[in-house]
Design a protein around this motif. Sequence first.
Motif, PDB file in Angstrom:
ATOM      1  N   ALA A 100       0.788  -1.256   0.021  1.00  0.00           N
ATOM      2  CA  ALA A 100      -0.036   0.106   0.129  1.00  0.00           C
ATOM      3  C   ALA A 100       0.751   1.308   0.066  1.00  0.00           C
ATOM      4  CB  ALA A 100      -0.910  -0.035   1.103  1.00  0.00           C
ATOM      5  N   ASP A 101       1.932   1.037  -0.490  1.00  0.00           N
ATOM      6  CA  ASP A 101       2.818   2.336  -0.668  1.00  0.00           C
ATOM      7  C   ASP A 101       2.917   2.958  -2.107  1.00  0.00           C
ATOM      8  OD1 ASP A 101       5.592   3.610   0.215  1.00  0.00           O
ATOM      9  OD2 ASP A 101       5.938   2.970  -1.675  1.00  0.00           O
ATOM     10  N   ARG A 102       2.487   4.316  -1.989  1.00  0.00           N
ATOM     11  CA  ARG A 102       2.152   4.802  -3.459  1.00  0.00           C
ATOM     12  C   ARG A 102       3.371   4.827  -4.381  1.00  0.00           C
ATOM     13  NH1 ARG A 102      -0.573   8.776  -5.906  1.00  0.00           N
ATOM     14  NH2 ARG A 102       0.288  10.082  -7.120  1.00  0.00           N
ATOM     15  N   ASP A 103       4.679   5.056  -3.782  1.00  0.00           N
ATOM     16  CA  ASP A 103       5.732   4.963  -5.025  1.00  0.00           C
ATOM     17  C   ASP A 103       5.931   3.448  -5.373  1.00  0.00           C
ATOM     18  OD1 ASP A 103       6.175   7.586  -4.657  1.00  0.00           O
ATOM     19  OD2 ASP A 103       7.789   7.306  -3.204  1.00  0.00           O
ATOM     20  N   ARG A 104       5.677   2.259  -4.636  1.00  0.00           N
ATOM     21  CA  ARG A 104       5.895   1.138  -5.080  1.00  0.00           C
ATOM     22  C   ARG A 104       4.707   0.855  -5.967  1.00  0.00           C
ATOM     23  NH1 ARG A 104       8.676  -3.109  -4.770  1.00  0.00           N
ATOM     24  NH2 ARG A 104       7.545  -5.285  -4.619  1.00  0.00           N
ATOM     25  N   GLU A 105       3.469   1.309  -5.590  1.00  0.00           N
ATOM     26  CA  GLU A 105       2.348   0.892  -6.347  1.00  0.00           C
ATOM     27  C   GLU A 105       2.389   1.508  -8.069  1.00  0.00           C
ATOM     28  OE1 GLU A 105      -1.406   0.359  -3.282  1.00  0.00           O
ATOM     29  OE2 GLU A 105      -1.285   2.473  -4.699  1.00  0.00           O
ATOM     30  N   ILE A 106       3.081   2.575  -8.123  1.00  0.00           N
ATOM     31  CA  ILE A 106       3.537   3.217  -9.568  1.00  0.00           C
ATOM     32  C   ILE A 106       4.589   2.330 -10.064  1.00  0.00           C
ATOM     33  CG2 ILE A 106       4.030   5.172 -10.551  1.00  0.00           C
ATOM     34  CD1 ILE A 106       2.651   6.732  -8.335  1.00  0.00           C
ATOM     35  N   GLY A 107       5.772   2.136  -9.142  1.00  0.00           N
ATOM     36  CA  GLY A 107       6.731   1.315  -9.692  1.00  0.00           C
ATOM     37  C   GLY A 107       6.556  -0.057 -10.426  1.00  0.00           C
ATOM     38  N   LEU A 108       5.492  -0.848  -9.692  1.00  0.00           N
ATOM     39  CA  LEU A 108       5.526  -2.010 -10.143  1.00  0.00           C
ATOM     40  C   LEU A 108       4.590  -1.826 -11.652  1.00  0.00           C
ATOM     41  CD1 LEU A 108       4.128  -3.665  -6.815  1.00  0.00           C
ATOM     42  CD2 LEU A 108       6.162  -4.195  -7.872  1.00  0.00           C
ATOM     43  N   LEU A 109       4.072  -0.922 -11.914  1.00  0.00           N
ATOM     44  CA  LEU A 109       3.458  -1.019 -13.170  1.00  0.00           C
ATOM     45  C   LEU A 109       4.407  -0.740 -14.324  1.00  0.00           C
ATOM     46  CD1 LEU A 109       0.431   1.276 -12.465  1.00  0.00           C
ATOM     47  CD2 LEU A 109       0.304  -1.151 -12.868  1.00  0.00           C
ATOM     48  N   GLY A 110       5.719  -0.310 -14.082  1.00  0.00           N
ATOM     49  CA  GLY A 110       6.579  -0.006 -15.367  1.00  0.00           C
ATOM     50  C   GLY A 110       8.025  -1.092 -14.761  1.00  0.00           C
ATOM     51  N   GLY A 111       9.054  -0.576 -15.569  1.00  0.00           N
ATOM     52  CA  GLY A 111      10.263  -1.082 -15.351  1.00  0.00           C
ATOM     53  C   GLY A 111      10.313  -2.369 -16.251  1.00  0.00           C
ATOM     54  N   GLU A 112      11.421  -3.132 -16.188  1.00  0.00           N
ATOM     55  CA  GLU A 112      11.701  -4.310 -16.984  1.00  0.00           C
ATOM     56  C   GLU A 112      11.091  -5.629 -16.676  1.00  0.00           C
ATOM     57  OE1 GLU A 112      16.074  -4.920 -17.124  1.00  0.00           O
ATOM     58  OE2 GLU A 112      16.519  -3.147 -17.794  1.00  0.00           O
ATOM     59  N   ARG A 113      10.709  -5.629 -15.280  1.00  0.00           N
ATOM     60  CA  ARG A 113       9.927  -6.826 -15.160  1.00  0.00           C
ATOM     61  C   ARG A 113       8.687  -7.047 -15.773  1.00  0.00           C
ATOM     62  NH1 ARG A 113       8.996  -5.937  -8.977  1.00  0.00           N
ATOM     63  NH2 ARG A 113      10.745  -4.773  -8.929  1.00  0.00           N
ATOM     64  N   LYS A 114       7.914  -5.980 -16.236  1.00  0.00           N
ATOM     65  CA  LYS A 114       6.773  -5.841 -16.978  1.00  0.00           C
ATOM     66  C   LYS A 114       6.883  -6.552 -18.400  1.00  0.00           C
ATOM     67  CE  LYS A 114       4.528  -5.229 -13.734  1.00  0.00           C
ATOM     68  NZ  LYS A 114       5.418  -5.818 -13.022  1.00  0.00           N
ATOM     69  N   GLN A 115       8.249  -6.543 -18.702  1.00  0.00           N
ATOM     70  CA  GLN A 115       8.315  -7.222 -20.180  1.00  0.00           C
ATOM     71  C   GLN A 115       8.357  -8.753 -19.906  1.00  0.00           C
ATOM     72  OE1 GLN A 115      12.212  -5.878 -21.786  1.00  0.00           O
ATOM     73  NE2 GLN A 115      11.457  -3.770 -21.388  1.00  0.00           N
ATOM     74  N   LYS A 116       8.315  -9.314 -18.786  1.00  0.00           N
ATOM     75  CA  LYS A 116       8.398 -10.803 -18.657  1.00  0.00           C
ATOM     76  C   LYS A 116       6.868 -11.143 -18.508  1.00  0.00           C
ATOM     77  CE  LYS A 116      12.639 -10.382 -15.985  1.00  0.00           C
ATOM     78  NZ  LYS A 116      13.622 -10.470 -14.899  1.00  0.00           N
ATOM     79  N   VAL A 117       5.996 -10.481 -18.343  1.00  0.00           N
ATOM     80  CA  VAL A 117       4.556 -10.873 -18.249  1.00  0.00           C
ATOM     81  C   VAL A 117       3.827 -10.302 -19.338  1.00  0.00           C
ATOM     82  CG1 VAL A 117       4.544 -10.614 -15.768  1.00  0.00           C
ATOM     83  CG2 VAL A 117       3.870  -8.598 -16.980  1.00  0.00           C
ATOM     84  N   ASP A 118       2.604 -11.020 -19.676  1.00  0.00           N
ATOM     85  CA  ASP A 118       1.595 -10.772 -20.709  1.00  0.00           C
ATOM     86  C   ASP A 118       0.722  -9.743 -20.277  1.00  0.00           C
ATOM     87  OD1 ASP A 118       2.971 -12.553 -22.475  1.00  0.00           O
ATOM     88  OD2 ASP A 118       1.657 -14.136 -21.677  1.00  0.00           O
ATOM     89  N   GLY A 119       0.197  -9.521 -18.970  1.00  0.00           N
ATOM     90  CA  GLY A 119      -0.774  -8.531 -18.323  1.00  0.00           C
ATOM     91  C   GLY A 119      -0.732  -8.436 -17.033  1.00  0.00           C
ATOM     92  N   ILE A 120      -1.354  -7.748 -16.374  1.00  0.00           N
ATOM     93  CA  ILE A 120      -1.330  -7.225 -14.773  1.00  0.00           C
ATOM     94  C   ILE A 120      -2.903  -7.194 -14.164  1.00  0.00           C
ATOM     95  CG2 ILE A 120      -0.524  -5.711 -13.167  1.00  0.00           C
ATOM     96  CD1 ILE A 120       1.266  -4.604 -15.497  1.00  0.00           C
TER      97      ILE A 120
END
Length: 340
Positions: A100-120
């Motif tokens: 429930a941390d704002r910066d982390r909630e935003i950070g989890l939506l981007g970055g290289e890790r999202k290239q490893k998943v098809d959807g969120i």
Amino acid sequence: MSITMHDVARLAGVSIKTVSNVVNDYPHIRPETRDRVNSAIDELGYRPNLIARGLRSGRTGVISLIIPDLRNAYFAELADVVMRAADAQGLSVIIEQSGADRDREIGLLGGERKQKVDGILYSALALGEDDAHILNDVTTPLVLLGERIFHGPTDHVTMQNTEGARAATAHLIALGRTRIAVVGAHRGEVIGSAGLRLAGYREALADAGIAYDDELVGEVGGWYRSGGAQAMRLLLDSGAKFDGLVAFNDSMALGAMRVMQEAGLRIPDDVAVIGYDDIDETRYTLPTLSTIDPGKEEIAEVAVRFLLERIGNPGAVIEPREHLAAYRVVVRESSTLPQN
């Protein structure tokens, strides 16, 4: 020794290319050939190399579930039903906690890790409706869960918080309870589970002609057993009199029940109690806990289906959809009629 595509091709009497086409769902294959290859796959127990397949198709077969906190029993059980719903569609799930941390909630939506998943699948707590524009920059297919962001740019699957809390309160009123306390409120919150459930509680009181009493509303920080216990201690210390309790989740209900029982109150004779979420533990407490089943399975199944539709139609314009899962009142020992 691992089974290879060569082994499947040999048993099916086809080329390796044909096996590859079947595995990758190539459409122009004769049905009898597809059946023969699939039979060989089943007989040998062949499992495709998903990483290599993903590189060819541009997909990984993996989705991400972003939730606030696995310590909260509801989110733990939601993760379980999402994983089962995804597995039924041949998908794997990576679970990520935002705290429930704002910066982390935003950070989890981007970055290289999202290239490893098809959807969120994304359940935010720190973000709100004013942050909906942030989601416009997310290129990965996305479905929203929870109550913080309504009318966003993508699909939203959630529960009927206000209606469920109204039904929970009405259930206690139907038992003849007129002084109904609450634990789980967040001061000033309107959008969010606490605000929506408090609204439902107030609506049920108004429907029954019962005046709202702010002294009966217990505020908490986190929605854990400790929060419910602390809120109940404060209510008892204040001298407030009540004969019913609506807890905004089951964990807080369990903490509050323990404190009431230590104080000599009988449940349900002195205080009838109902929680929210229908977590598994509620079936085994003493007394068993009445609760609201918010439709976790429906939430998971619809969210995964919506996400798969977005993954399978890249570039297509799909208007945002909102789905509210059905709820039901589950009556157990904590809110039966008193035994006189």
